[in-house]
Write a protein that holds these residues in place. Structure first.
Motif, PDB file in Angstrom:
ATOM      1  N   ALA A 109      42.496 -86.193   2.933  1.00  0.00           N
ATOM      2  CA  ALA A 109      43.457 -85.733   3.937  1.00  0.00           C
ATOM      3  C   ALA A 109      44.847 -86.296   3.667  1.00  0.00           C
ATOM      4  O   ALA A 109      45.856 -85.591   3.784  1.00  0.00           O
ATOM      5  N   SER A 110      44.928 -87.574   3.289  1.00  0.00           N
ATOM      6  CA  SER A 110      46.229 -88.206   3.053  1.00  0.00           C
ATOM      7  C   SER A 110      46.930 -87.587   1.855  1.00  0.00           C
ATOM      8  O   SER A 110      48.149 -87.392   1.866  1.00  0.00           O
ATOM      9  N   VAL A 111      46.160 -87.284   0.811  1.00  0.00           N
ATOM     10  CA  VAL A 111      46.749 -86.638  -0.373  1.00  0.00           C
ATOM     11  C   VAL A 111      47.290 -85.262  -0.013  1.00  0.00           C
ATOM     12  O   VAL A 111      48.395 -84.873  -0.417  1.00  0.00           O
ATOM     13  N   PHE A 112      46.513 -84.513   0.777  1.00  0.00           N
ATOM     14  CA  PHE A 112      46.992 -83.200   1.209  1.00  0.00           C
ATOM     15  C   PHE A 112      48.212 -83.335   2.109  1.00  0.00           C
ATOM     16  O   PHE A 112      49.140 -82.523   2.037  1.00  0.00           O
ATOM     17  N   ASN A 113      48.204 -84.352   2.966  1.00  0.00           N
ATOM     18  CA  ASN A 113      49.353 -84.571   3.846  1.00  0.00           C
ATOM     19  C   ASN A 113      50.624 -84.843   3.049  1.00  0.00           C
ATOM     20  O   ASN A 113      51.707 -84.400   3.421  1.00  0.00           O
ATOM     21  N   LEU A 114      50.488 -85.609   1.968  1.00  0.00           N
ATOM     22  CA  LEU A 114      51.642 -85.881   1.108  1.00  0.00           C
ATOM     23  C   LEU A 114      52.191 -84.576   0.538  1.00  0.00           C
ATOM     24  O   LEU A 114      53.413 -84.362   0.510  1.00  0.00           O
ATOM     25  N   TYR A 115      51.297 -83.698   0.092  1.00  0.00           N
ATOM     26  CA  TYR A 115      51.719 -82.395  -0.420  1.00  0.00           C
ATOM     27  C   TYR A 115      52.384 -81.578   0.680  1.00  0.00           C
ATOM     28  O   TYR A 115      53.445 -80.962   0.475  1.00  0.00           O
ATOM     29  N   ALA A 116      51.781 -81.588   1.883  1.00  0.00           N
ATOM     30  CA  ALA A 116      52.308 -80.790   2.990  1.00  0.00           C
ATOM     31  C   ALA A 116      53.698 -81.253   3.396  1.00  0.00           C
ATOM     32  O   ALA A 116      54.607 -80.434   3.609  1.00  0.00           O
ATOM     33  N   ILE A 117      53.887 -82.569   3.506  1.00  0.00           N
ATOM     34  CA  ILE A 117      55.191 -83.093   3.915  1.00  0.00           C
ATOM     35  C   ILE A 117      56.240 -82.805   2.856  1.00  0.00           C
ATOM     36  O   ILE A 117      57.382 -82.455   3.165  1.00  0.00           O
ATOM     37  N   MET A 132      62.828 -91.068  -1.228  1.00  0.00           N
ATOM     38  CA  MET A 132      61.585 -90.655  -0.565  1.00  0.00           C
ATOM     39  C   MET A 132      61.703 -90.900   0.939  1.00  0.00           C
ATOM     40  O   MET A 132      62.103 -91.979   1.367  1.00  0.00           O
ATOM     41  N   SER A 133      61.360 -89.887   1.742  1.00  0.00           N
ATOM     42  CA  SER A 133      61.463 -90.003   3.193  1.00  0.00           C
ATOM     43  C   SER A 133      60.410 -90.968   3.722  1.00  0.00           C
ATOM     44  O   SER A 133      59.403 -91.267   3.065  1.00  0.00           O
ATOM     45  N   ILE A 134      60.630 -91.438   4.954  1.00  0.00           N
ATOM     46  CA  ILE A 134      59.698 -92.376   5.563  1.00  0.00           C
ATOM     47  C   ILE A 134      58.327 -91.732   5.787  1.00  0.00           C
ATOM     48  O   ILE A 134      57.287 -92.402   5.701  1.00  0.00           O
ATOM     49  N   GLN A 135      58.304 -90.394   6.029  1.00  0.00           N
ATOM     50  CA  GLN A 135      57.034 -89.709   6.202  1.00  0.00           C
ATOM     51  C   GLN A 135      56.222 -89.706   4.906  1.00  0.00           C
ATOM     52  O   GLN A 135      55.006 -89.954   4.913  1.00  0.00           O
ATOM     53  N   ARG A 136      56.890 -89.434   3.788  1.00  0.00           N
ATOM     54  CA  ARG A 136      56.194 -89.415   2.503  1.00  0.00           C
ATOM     55  C   ARG A 136      55.710 -90.808   2.123  1.00  0.00           C
ATOM     56  O   ARG A 136      54.614 -90.969   1.571  1.00  0.00           O
ATOM     57  N   LYS A 137      56.517 -91.828   2.417  1.00  0.00           N
ATOM     58  CA  LYS A 137      56.089 -93.203   2.149  1.00  0.00           C
ATOM     59  C   LYS A 137      54.830 -93.532   2.939  1.00  0.00           C
ATOM     60  O   LYS A 137      53.919 -94.201   2.428  1.00  0.00           O
ATOM     61  N   ALA A 138      54.788 -93.057   4.189  1.00  0.00           N
ATOM     62  CA  ALA A 138      53.631 -93.338   5.035  1.00  0.00           C
ATOM     63  C   ALA A 138      52.359 -92.717   4.462  1.00  0.00           C
ATOM     64  O   ALA A 138      51.285 -93.333   4.489  1.00  0.00           O
ATOM     65  N   THR A 139      52.449 -91.497   3.924  1.00  0.00           N
ATOM     66  CA  THR A 139      51.263 -90.854   3.351  1.00  0.00           C
ATOM     67  C   THR A 139      50.819 -91.557   2.072  1.00  0.00           C
ATOM     68  O   THR A 139      49.622 -91.639   1.783  1.00  0.00           O
ATOM     69  N   VAL A 140      51.774 -92.064   1.293  1.00  0.00           N
ATOM     70  CA  VAL A 140      51.425 -92.824   0.083  1.00  0.00           C
ATOM     71  C   VAL A 140      50.687 -94.102   0.464  1.00  0.00           C
ATOM     72  O   VAL A 140      49.655 -94.454  -0.130  1.00  0.00           O
ATOM     73  N   VAL A 141      51.211 -94.800   1.468  1.00  0.00           N
ATOM     74  CA  VAL A 141      50.569 -96.045   1.925  1.00  0.00           C
ATOM     75  C   VAL A 141      49.159 -95.773   2.434  1.00  0.00           C
ATOM     76  O   VAL A 141      48.206 -96.491   2.096  1.00  0.00           O
ATOM     77  N   SER A 142      48.997 -94.735   3.257  1.00  0.00           N
ATOM     78  CA  SER A 142      47.673 -94.423   3.794  1.00  0.00           C
ATOM     79  C   SER A 142      46.698 -94.030   2.690  1.00  0.00           C
ATOM     80  O   SER A 142      45.502 -94.359   2.759  1.00  0.00           O
ATOM     81  N   SER A 143      47.184 -93.362   1.639  1.00  0.00           N
ATOM     82  CA  SER A 143      46.330 -92.993   0.508  1.00  0.00           C
ATOM     83  C   SER A 143      45.838 -94.235  -0.236  1.00  0.00           C
ATOM     84  O   SER A 143      44.662 -94.331  -0.614  1.00  0.00           O
ATOM     85  N   LEU A 144      46.737 -95.193  -0.432  1.00  0.00           N
ATOM     86  CA  LEU A 144      46.363 -96.428  -1.125  1.00  0.00           C
ATOM     87  C   LEU A 144      45.351 -97.223  -0.305  1.00  0.00           C
ATOM     88  O   LEU A 144      44.366 -97.752  -0.854  1.00  0.00           O
ATOM     89  N   VAL A 145      45.574 -97.310   0.993  1.00  0.00           N
ATOM     90  CA  VAL A 145      44.647 -98.042   1.874  1.00  0.00           C
ATOM     91  C   VAL A 145      43.272 -97.373   1.860  1.00  0.00           C
ATOM     92  O   VAL A 145      42.235 -98.046   1.760  1.00  0.00           O
ATOM     93  N   ALA A 146      43.251 -96.050   1.954  1.00  0.00           N
ATOM     94  CA  ALA A 146      41.979 -95.323   1.937  1.00  0.00           C
ATOM     95  C   ALA A 146      41.229 -95.569   0.629  1.00  0.00           C
ATOM     96  O   ALA A 146      39.999 -95.727   0.624  1.00  0.00           O
ATOM     97  N   SER A 147      41.951 -95.634  -0.489  1.00  0.00           N
ATOM     98  CA  SER A 147      41.319 -95.879  -1.793  1.00  0.00           C
ATOM     99  C   SER A 147      40.644 -97.244  -1.831  1.00  0.00           C
ATOM    100  O   SER A 147      39.509 -97.383  -2.331  1.00  0.00           O
ATOM    101  N   VAL A 148      41.334 -98.247  -1.309  1.00  0.00           N
ATOM    102  CA  VAL A 148      40.761 -99.603  -1.275  1.00  0.00           C
ATOM    103  C   VAL A 148      39.504 -99.626  -0.402  1.00  0.00           C
ATOM    104  O   VAL A 148      38.469-100.204  -0.788  1.00  0.00           O
ATOM    105  N   LEU A 149      39.581 -99.000   0.776  1.00  0.00           N
ATOM    106  CA  LEU A 149      38.447 -99.012   1.696  1.00  0.00           C
ATOM    107  C   LEU A 149      37.245 -98.263   1.128  1.00  0.00           C
ATOM    108  O   LEU A 149      36.091 -98.657   1.364  1.00  0.00           O
ATOM    109  N   ILE A 150      37.488 -97.189   0.402  1.00  0.00           N
ATOM    110  CA  ILE A 150      36.387 -96.440  -0.208  1.00  0.00           C
ATOM    111  C   ILE A 150      35.579 -97.339  -1.136  1.00  0.00           C
ATOM    112  O   ILE A 150      34.346 -97.387  -1.075  1.00  0.00           O
ATOM    113  N   VAL A 151      36.277 -98.080  -1.993  1.00  0.00           N
ATOM    114  CA  VAL A 151      35.609 -98.931  -2.985  1.00  0.00           C
ATOM    115  C   VAL A 151      34.765-100.010  -2.306  1.00  0.00           C
ATOM    116  O   VAL A 151      33.566-100.159  -2.583  1.00  0.00           O
TER     117      VAL A 151
END
Length: 293
Positions: free
Chosen positions: A47-55, A1-20
């Motif tokens: 946005a992060s989920v879409f970014n993961l798809y886009a990358i 997994m590229s560093i860009q894809r890892k970054a989108t996964v991390v941002s998605s997880l952080v966003a999920s925690v903050l939402i709750v």
């Protein structure tokens, strides 16, 4: 997994925690600023989920269907994310104005303060990580994500400040006023992101520094009498260059070709990923009329 894809996964997880945590705090406290921040985090996750798809799509190599690759999907993602940020700003403004007109009191302010401090620390750590990845990869999607979460830092600081002032003064309208300020700033920040994504989609030329570096290489080739039709653009993290090189008509084709190869190699050695196409001319035909049949 590229560093860009890892970054989108991390941002998605952080966003999920903050939402709750923000939704729980917002519902318990009745703070429109926290609920607005929770909605913003929900949009962050989308946005992060879409970014993961886009990358993932953008990293696919060029093929017979997409000869130049799929890099522009990253710019499309940036436009979509900018639109998401703009919508979230408008929603925050709506909720804030609604609270000013209808009025309501805050509860559980201490819990809300703890939640916003936690959100601020977590978001700051994420921005530092995304900024590093954006610098290393020069990826427009990650730059967009980093910008998005930078606005979240400011909104978190504003919400935190509003809660402190409400706790000290008892004036609940402060919460709504800070919400308006956050909404205006978030909406303003969206325009820069939208502009950048749209300009790349429209094949805007590369910035002056990159063009000057290319021209310096072209000017250094003594065998090249002149050049014209220099065109540049960007697709994803790839820079495209096209140029017509004018040679003495008496030069051998293999010699002119060798000079062109040397120029292409020097440009490709510049920072970033480059695709260079040169056209060899025996005379300067700049401005010549197009071929007719």
């Amino acid at each position: 997994m590229s560093i860009q894809r890892k970054a989108t996964v991390v941002s998605s997880l952080v966003a999920s925690v903050l939402i709750v945590v923000k939704f729980i705090a917002g519902i318990l406290s009745g703070s429109v600023a926290i609920l607005a921040s929770a909605i913003d985090s929900l949009l962050d996750l989308s946005a992060s989920v879409f970014n993961l798809y886009a990358i993932t799509k953008a990293e696919k190599p060029a093929d017979l269907k997409f000869n130049y690759g799929r890099g522009k999907i990253e710019s499309l993602a940036a436009v979509i994310e900018g639109s998401v940020i703009l919508v979230s700003g408008i929603f925050i403004l709506y909720q804030s104005l609604k609270k000013i007109l209808l009025g309501s009191e805050l509860a559980r302010i201490d819990l809300s303060l703890y939640v916003m401090i936690f959100s601020l620390v977590l978001t700051t750590a994420l921005v530092l990580y995304l900024s590093y990845v954006a610098k290393v990869s020069n990826n427009l999607v990650i730059k967009a994500d980093a910008l998005h979460y930078k606005t979240d830092i400011l909104s978190n600081v504003a919400v935190l400040g509003a809660l402190v002032l409400v706790k000290l003064t008892g004036f609940n309208i402060i919460d709504a006023l800070f919400g308006i300020a956050i909404g205006l700033y978030v909406g303003y920040s969206a325009f820069g992101l939208l502009k950048e994504g749209v300009l790349v989609l429209l094949d805007r030329a590369l910035d002056n520094d990159k063009q000057n570096a290319i021209k310096a290489i072209l000017d250094s080739a003594k065998e090249v009498k002149s050049y014209h039709d220099l065109k540049t653009r960007q697709s994803g993290d790839v820079y495209f260059v096209e140029v017509h090189l004018v040679f003495n008509p008496e030069i051998l084709l293999r010699e002119a070709h060798a000079v062109a190869d040397s120029i292409e190699c020097k440009i490709q050695n510049l920072q970033g990923n480059w695709i260079v196409i040169t056209h060899l001319d025996p005379y300067d035909d700049e401005g010549a009329q197009a071929c007719s049949i």
